[in-house]
Design a protein around this motif. Structure first.
Motif, PDB file in Angstrom:
ATOM      1  N   GLU A 127      -1.239  14.692 -13.211  1.00 34.90           N
ATOM      2  CA  GLU A 127      -2.176  15.584 -13.889  1.00 34.90           C
ATOM      3  C   GLU A 127      -1.456  16.471 -14.900  1.00 34.90           C
ATOM      4  O   GLU A 127      -2.022  16.842 -15.915  1.00 34.90           O
ATOM      5  CB  GLU A 127      -2.912  16.463 -12.872  1.00 34.90           C
ATOM      6  CG  GLU A 127      -3.916  15.726 -12.036  1.00 34.90           C
ATOM      7  CD  GLU A 127      -4.507  16.599 -10.942  1.00 34.90           C
ATOM      8  OE1 GLU A 127      -4.190  17.799 -10.862  1.00 34.90           O
ATOM      9  OE2 GLU A 127      -5.305  16.064 -10.150  1.00 34.90           O
ATOM     10  N   GLU A 133       0.331  15.525 -19.222  1.00 35.07           N
ATOM     11  CA  GLU A 133      -0.096  15.861 -20.575  1.00 35.07           C
ATOM     12  C   GLU A 133       0.402  17.232 -21.007  1.00 35.07           C
ATOM     13  O   GLU A 133       0.282  17.600 -22.169  1.00 35.07           O
ATOM     14  CB  GLU A 133      -1.622  15.816 -20.667  1.00 35.07           C
ATOM     15  CG  GLU A 133      -2.292  16.883 -19.821  1.00 35.07           C
ATOM     16  CD  GLU A 133      -3.789  16.721 -19.730  1.00 35.07           C
ATOM     17  OE1 GLU A 133      -4.485  17.730 -19.893  1.00 35.07           O
ATOM     18  OE2 GLU A 133      -4.246  15.595 -19.493  1.00 35.07           O
ATOM     19  N   CYS A 134       0.984  17.988 -20.097  1.00 39.03           N
ATOM     20  CA  CYS A 134       1.430  19.347 -20.403  1.00 39.03           C
ATOM     21  C   CYS A 134       2.942  19.500 -20.367  1.00 39.03           C
ATOM     22  O   CYS A 134       3.438  20.626 -20.377  1.00 39.03           O
ATOM     23  CB  CYS A 134       0.838  20.338 -19.401  1.00 39.03           C
ATOM     24  SG  CYS A 134      -0.947  20.369 -19.374  1.00 39.03           S
ATOM     25  N   SER A 171     -15.654  21.280  -6.991  1.00 43.19           N
ATOM     26  CA  SER A 171     -15.899  21.141  -8.432  1.00 43.19           C
ATOM     27  C   SER A 171     -15.346  22.349  -9.194  1.00 43.19           C
ATOM     28  O   SER A 171     -14.832  22.195 -10.309  1.00 43.19           O
ATOM     29  CB  SER A 171     -17.377  20.938  -8.724  1.00 43.19           C
ATOM     30  OG  SER A 171     -18.132  22.039  -8.289  1.00 43.19           O
ATOM     31  N   LYS A 182     -11.599  21.779  -9.469  1.00 45.42           N
ATOM     32  CA  LYS A 182     -11.295  20.759 -10.478  1.00 45.42           C
ATOM     33  C   LYS A 182     -11.466  21.305 -11.896  1.00 45.42           C
ATOM     34  O   LYS A 182     -10.623  21.074 -12.766  1.00 45.42           O
ATOM     35  CB  LYS A 182     -12.197  19.535 -10.291  1.00 45.42           C
ATOM     36  CG  LYS A 182     -11.869  18.724  -9.062  1.00 45.42           C
ATOM     37  CD  LYS A 182     -12.859  17.581  -8.901  1.00 45.42           C
ATOM     38  CE  LYS A 182     -12.650  16.834  -7.612  1.00 45.42           C
ATOM     39  NZ  LYS A 182     -13.658  15.776  -7.409  1.00 45.42           N
ATOM     40  N   MET A 183     -12.538  22.034 -12.134  1.00 43.80           N
ATOM     41  CA  MET A 183     -12.793  22.577 -13.466  1.00 43.80           C
ATOM     42  C   MET A 183     -11.752  23.639 -13.818  1.00 43.80           C
ATOM     43  O   MET A 183     -11.255  23.680 -14.954  1.00 43.80           O
ATOM     44  CB  MET A 183     -14.208  23.174 -13.549  1.00 43.80           C
ATOM     45  CG  MET A 183     -14.580  23.628 -14.941  1.00 43.80           C
ATOM     46  SD  MET A 183     -14.399  22.380 -16.236  1.00 43.80           S
ATOM     47  CE  MET A 183     -15.649  21.220 -15.781  1.00 43.80           C
ATOM     48  N   THR A 184     -11.386  24.464 -12.862  1.00 45.94           N
ATOM     49  CA  THR A 184     -10.366  25.493 -13.102  1.00 45.94           C
ATOM     50  C   THR A 184      -9.029  24.843 -13.444  1.00 45.94           C
ATOM     51  O   THR A 184      -8.333  25.284 -14.358  1.00 45.94           O
ATOM     52  CB  THR A 184     -10.224  26.398 -11.856  1.00 45.94           C
ATOM     53  OG1 THR A 184     -11.488  27.022 -11.590  1.00 45.94           O
ATOM     54  CG2 THR A 184      -9.164  27.463 -12.060  1.00 45.94           C
ATOM     55  N   LEU A 185      -8.677  23.782 -12.724  1.00 45.72           N
ATOM     56  CA  LEU A 185      -7.426  23.072 -12.996  1.00 45.72           C
ATOM     57  C   LEU A 185      -7.459  22.430 -14.386  1.00 45.72           C
ATOM     58  O   LEU A 185      -6.466  22.505 -15.127  1.00 45.72           O
ATOM     59  CB  LEU A 185      -7.152  22.020 -11.920  1.00 45.72           C
ATOM     60  CG  LEU A 185      -6.775  22.568 -10.547  1.00 45.72           C
ATOM     61  CD1 LEU A 185      -6.773  21.456  -9.508  1.00 45.72           C
ATOM     62  CD2 LEU A 185      -5.427  23.266 -10.601  1.00 45.72           C
ATOM     63  N   LEU A 186      -8.563  21.824 -14.740  1.00 48.51           N
ATOM     64  CA  LEU A 186      -8.696  21.203 -16.054  1.00 48.51           C
ATOM     65  C   LEU A 186      -8.516  22.241 -17.160  1.00 48.51           C
ATOM     66  O   LEU A 186      -7.742  22.043 -18.107  1.00 48.51           O
ATOM     67  CB  LEU A 186     -10.055  20.507 -16.179  1.00 48.51           C
ATOM     68  CG  LEU A 186     -10.351  19.872 -17.538  1.00 48.51           C
ATOM     69  CD1 LEU A 186      -9.413  18.712 -17.801  1.00 48.51           C
ATOM     70  CD2 LEU A 186     -11.805  19.422 -17.593  1.00 48.51           C
ATOM     71  N   ARG A 187      -9.201  23.346 -17.035  1.00 48.47           N
ATOM     72  CA  ARG A 187      -9.106  24.394 -18.050  1.00 48.47           C
ATOM     73  C   ARG A 187      -7.697  24.980 -18.108  1.00 48.47           C
ATOM     74  O   ARG A 187      -7.186  25.274 -19.195  1.00 48.47           O
ATOM     75  CB  ARG A 187     -10.131  25.492 -17.765  1.00 48.47           C
ATOM     76  CG  ARG A 187     -11.545  25.048 -18.041  1.00 48.47           C
ATOM     77  CD  ARG A 187     -12.551  26.122 -17.721  1.00 48.47           C
ATOM     78  NE  ARG A 187     -13.910  25.652 -17.990  1.00 48.47           N
ATOM     79  CZ  ARG A 187     -14.972  26.096 -17.384  1.00 48.47           C
ATOM     80  NH1 ARG A 187     -14.891  27.028 -16.441  1.00 48.47           N
ATOM     81  NH2 ARG A 187     -16.163  25.626 -17.689  1.00 48.47           N
ATOM     82  N   ARG A 239      -4.858  23.476 -17.329  1.00 48.77           N
ATOM     83  CA  ARG A 239      -3.957  22.516 -17.969  1.00 48.77           C
ATOM     84  C   ARG A 239      -4.136  22.537 -19.486  1.00 48.77           C
ATOM     85  O   ARG A 239      -3.155  22.470 -20.239  1.00 48.77           O
ATOM     86  CB  ARG A 239      -4.189  21.102 -17.432  1.00 48.77           C
ATOM     87  CG  ARG A 239      -3.668  20.893 -16.027  1.00 48.77           C
ATOM     88  CD  ARG A 239      -3.653  19.423 -15.640  1.00 48.77           C
ATOM     89  NE  ARG A 239      -4.903  18.723 -15.856  1.00 48.77           N
ATOM     90  CZ  ARG A 239      -5.893  18.614 -14.975  1.00 48.77           C
ATOM     91  NH1 ARG A 239      -5.766  19.175 -13.778  1.00 48.77           N
ATOM     92  NH2 ARG A 239      -6.989  17.937 -15.262  1.00 48.77           N
ATOM     93  N   LYS A 240      -5.389  22.652 -19.929  1.00 49.42           N
ATOM     94  CA  LYS A 240      -5.646  22.718 -21.379  1.00 49.42           C
ATOM     95  C   LYS A 240      -5.014  23.980 -21.974  1.00 49.42           C
ATOM     96  O   LYS A 240      -4.415  23.932 -23.049  1.00 49.42           O
ATOM     97  CB  LYS A 240      -7.148  22.692 -21.659  1.00 49.42           C
ATOM     98  CG  LYS A 240      -7.764  21.322 -21.501  1.00 49.42           C
ATOM     99  CD  LYS A 240      -9.245  21.341 -21.835  1.00 49.42           C
ATOM    100  CE  LYS A 240      -9.847  19.952 -21.665  1.00 49.42           C
ATOM    101  NZ  LYS A 240     -11.280  19.944 -21.952  1.00 49.42           N
TER     102      LYS A 240
END
Length: 186
Positions: free
Chosen positions: A101, A104-105, A162, A165-170, A172-173
């Motif tokens: 995961e 990309e960072c 959920s 997951k959304m917190t992790l996605l944000r 990482r971005k």
């Protein structure tokens, strides 16, 4: 016994340094190892190896934060053992998934373990973590340092999977954006 007293025992080469370290940080190091290996015997071996590595590195090294120093040793030993056990199965294991995961960072040609250890990136990562809210920082650290599953994080923080997951996605971005802004080639 406080950390400075324990460090003084190491510097005096007193064998009680290991027993005092084990009393104070044994559960913490076992938690780190077990979260990666999911095997009590292997976790215990990694913790014992941690004490040996700590003994061999002090002196000359005198860590500023003993807990972080021991946690890093335990984590690296556990990840190495995990890689040895799963070398032929590089599929979708829990550890592999968490580390993928972050691919990309991280800078090109590197791996997550190298990034964490890289002194040039330490300041950027510390600033990034400091910029996160308390809950987001807990989620991020539990996932990428302690390698907890999304389900474990959600249960531990009493939030939905959920949301994790959304917190992790944000997160990482945000990390990727910060690294690019700082000129780190991804």
């Amino acid at each position: 016994m406080d950390d400075n007293q324990i460090l003084d025992l190491y510097w005096a080469r007193s064998e009680s340094a290991i027993s005092e370290t084990s009393k104070k940080y044994g559960k913490y190091c076992h938690f780190v190892a077990y979260n990666i290996l999911h095997n009590p015997q292997d976790s215990e071996e990694c913790v014992n190896e941690t004490w040996l590595k700590a003994w061999n590195s002090m002196p000359p090294h005198r860590p500023q934060r003993l807990s972080a120093f021991l946690g890093k040793i335990t984590r690296n030993l556990s990840l190495n053992r995990y890689q040895r056990y799963n070398a032929e199965k590089r599929g979708r294991g829990r550890i592999t998934l968490a580390l993928e995961e972050l691919q990309e960072c991280i800078p090109a040609g590197g791996c997550v373990e190298q990034v964490v250890d890289d002194l040039a990136l330490a300041d950027i990562l510390n600033r990034f973590l400091a910029s996160l809210g308390t809950e987001t920082r807990k989620i991020f650290m539990r996932r990428y340092w302690y390698l907890c599953s999304v389900k474990e994080i959600a249960a531990g923080l009493h939030i939905s999977e959920s949301k994790v997951k959304m917190t992790l996605l944000r997160s990482r971005k945000e990390l990727r954006t910060l690294l690019e802004k700082e000129g780190i080639v991804l």
